[in-house]
Every structure is written in C-alpha cells, then in structure tokens.
Design a protein around this motif. Structure first.
Motif, short mmCIF file in Angstrom:
data_model
loop_
_atom_site.label_atom_id
_atom_site.label_comp_id
_atom_site.label_asym_id
_atom_site.label_seq_id
_atom_site.Cartn_x
_atom_site.Cartn_y
_atom_site.Cartn_z
N ARG A 146 41.54 58.31 -58.38
CA ARG A 146 42.56 57.44 -58.01
C ARG A 146 43.37 56.94 -59.16
N LEU A 147 44.55 56.80 -58.71
CA LEU A 147 45.41 55.65 -59.46
C LEU A 147 45.88 54.60 -58.68
N ASP A 148 45.89 53.46 -58.95
CA ASP A 148 46.05 52.10 -58.26
C ASP A 148 47.72 52.31 -57.72
N HIS A 197 39.28 50.73 -61.18
CA HIS A 197 40.30 49.87 -61.96
C HIS A 197 39.90 49.49 -63.24
N GLN A 198 39.05 50.57 -63.74
CA GLN A 198 38.74 50.73 -65.17
C GLN A 198 39.49 50.06 -66.28
N VAL A 199 40.56 50.69 -66.62
CA VAL A 199 41.58 50.35 -67.50
C VAL A 199 41.82 48.79 -67.53
N LYS A 200 42.27 48.48 -66.41
CA LYS A 200 42.71 46.94 -66.10
C LYS A 200 41.54 45.95 -66.56
N LEU A 233 50.88 50.31 -66.18
CA LEU A 233 49.80 51.27 -66.46
C LEU A 233 50.33 52.77 -66.10
N1 URA Z 1 42.31 52.33 -64.27
C1 URA Z 1 42.88 51.07 -63.60
O1 URA Z 1 42.63 49.97 -63.77
N2 URA Z 1 43.90 51.71 -62.67
C2 URA Z 1 44.16 52.83 -62.74
O2 URA Z 1 45.11 53.20 -61.54
C3 URA Z 1 43.44 54.04 -63.11
C4 URA Z 1 42.53 53.59 -64.26
#
Ligand code: URA
Length: 240
Positions: A99-101, A187-190, A203
């Motif tokens: 998924r992408l947000d 939402h790993q990156v955020k 992002l």
């Molecule tokens: N991490 C995020 O927080 N959002 C994304 O869409 C993908 C990875």
C-alpha cells in the motif's frame, strides 16, 4: 502458490464462495484427482478442472504505476474516492502489492500474480523500498542514527534502515531524506519519522528493488517486460 478456491475465482469461472461449494461437492479435480478439502495450495502449473471443464489460466499482468496523490491503494473504496485501478485500463483483476497512503506518491506494482505478490510481501524477502520524505526540520545526527538502528513501533523494532539527507533548506527548516527499508508496516515511514520527532510533509516512493519511475509521469503506468518479472523473482528468491 494459491488456494484452490481463490485460483478458481481469479480465473473468472465463478465467485470464491461458489468455488468452495463446487469443491465440497467433489466437482473439482487437481491433476486428475478429486479434491474436497478447502484451502489446498495449487500453482499455475497444476491442471484444475471443474465439472469436467479445464480452468482457463488467466494471463499474468504486471503494471508499474506512478501513483499520484489523492488516490487510494485499494480495489474499491467505500467513500467513493478514486482508486489506483481507476487509473489503469485493463480487463484483468489486478490488485496492488502493498500500500501507499492516500497522500503518498510514487512507485506501485499491480498484478494478478498471487505468487509474486505473496513473495514481495513476505518479510523474509528483503526487497529494498526507497522513499523520499520531506520532513519539517533538519534531521539531527541522533535522529539519523535512531532511524538507521531501528525504531520500536507497536512493540517491535523496525529492521535497520539506510538514511541519507538529500537536501536541506536551512531557511525553511525542512529537509529531503532518502530512507531505504524493506519492511512494509502500516504508515511505517511516517511513524518512523514521528518517533524521532519529525513530521513527514510529503512522501514519495522512488524505487522497489531495481524498479524505478524512469519514464513515468505522475498517474502514468507501464507493463513490466518478461525479463523484469524474471529478475524480480530472482531477487525475491535469492535469500531462500
Ligand atoms: N510509509 C508510510 O508512512 N506511508 C506510505 O504510504 C508508505 C510507507
């Protein structure tokens, strides 16, 4: 490998529930043997027949999309928002791999190849995903080290990441950070940036393994060629 009832449904022969009924009634054979159990795993090389009719194998399709902002990464949306499938002209039942947000842009793979999709989502297959995040602040060395080492999210530490500052805007107090991870938690990156005190303002996912967005403007897509599909399988299976 795919569950028998799912494979039947994916072929377009009938719904998954109807496929389960057909299996229970003993109307389905796999390589000539009647199968009555639910959930038997089959691959595209197995010969599946229902009521004496050979199941047509759906041709595999692999699409690389440059997802724009404001589109959901699901096949349907109860809020009637635009989905990634609305951007693609196909008669195949494709689904997104991961998924992408809604507000995240960038590279997204869509396919009807369940085996590839499962391999890509499995944590043991460490496929690099490269994200570019615009964050509200100038990342400190301490924050960079924490991101690199791993952050505890939901009680579990993230795997080590690669972190590179691409650009700093000292006036606006923002920076562009390249983060390479191979997991795909929600939402790993955020959440990783949030955990070290920064908010992600924008992002974008730039790369998945060797696949990038070259030649694709926002909202555009292209098909993977057979060589790329083969290479992707190779990348996924090299840790076996
Ligand atoms: N991490 C995020 O927080 N959002 C994304 O869409 C993908 C990875």
């Amino acid at each position: 490998m795919e569950r028998l009832q799912k494979l039947i449904a994916q072929s377009g022969y009938c719904s998954r529930r109807k496929a389960e009924e057909e299996i229970q009634k003993g109307h389905v054979t796999v390589n000539g043997e009647i199968v009555r159990e639910m959930g038997v795993q089959v691959s595209s090389s197995d010969q599946v027949m229902i009521n004496g009719i050979l199941l047509k194998k759906e041709e595999k399709e692999y699409i690389l999309l440059n997802k724009p902002r404001g589109v959901v990464t699901t096949t349907s949306d109860d809020k009637h928002r635009k989905t990634v499938l609305d951007l693609i002209d196909t008669n195949k039942r494709l689904y997104p791999v991961g998924r992408l947000d809604y507000d995240t842009t960038g590279i997204l793979l869509l396919t009807n190849d369940g085996e590839l999709s499962n391999l890509m989502m499995h944590p043991k297959n460490q496929i690099d995903k490269v994200y570019i995040a615009k964050v509200d602040g100038i990342l400190t060395g301490e924050a960079i080290n924490s991101l690199k080492k791993g952050i505890v999210l939901d009680g579990k530490k993230t795997a080590p990441a690669k972190v590179k500052i691409r650009k700093k805007d000292l006036k606006k107090k923002t920076c562009m950070v390249e983060l390479t991870i191979h997991e795909g938690r929600n939402h790993q990156v955020k959440r990783m940036f949030e955990a070290v005190g920064y908010r992600v303002e924008k992002l974008k996912r730039e790369r998945i393994s060797f696949l990038d967005l070259k030649g694709l403007n926002s909202g555009e897509y292209r098909y993977l060629n057979p060589k790329e599909v083969k290479k992707l399988y190779f990348e996924l299976q090299k840790n076996d």
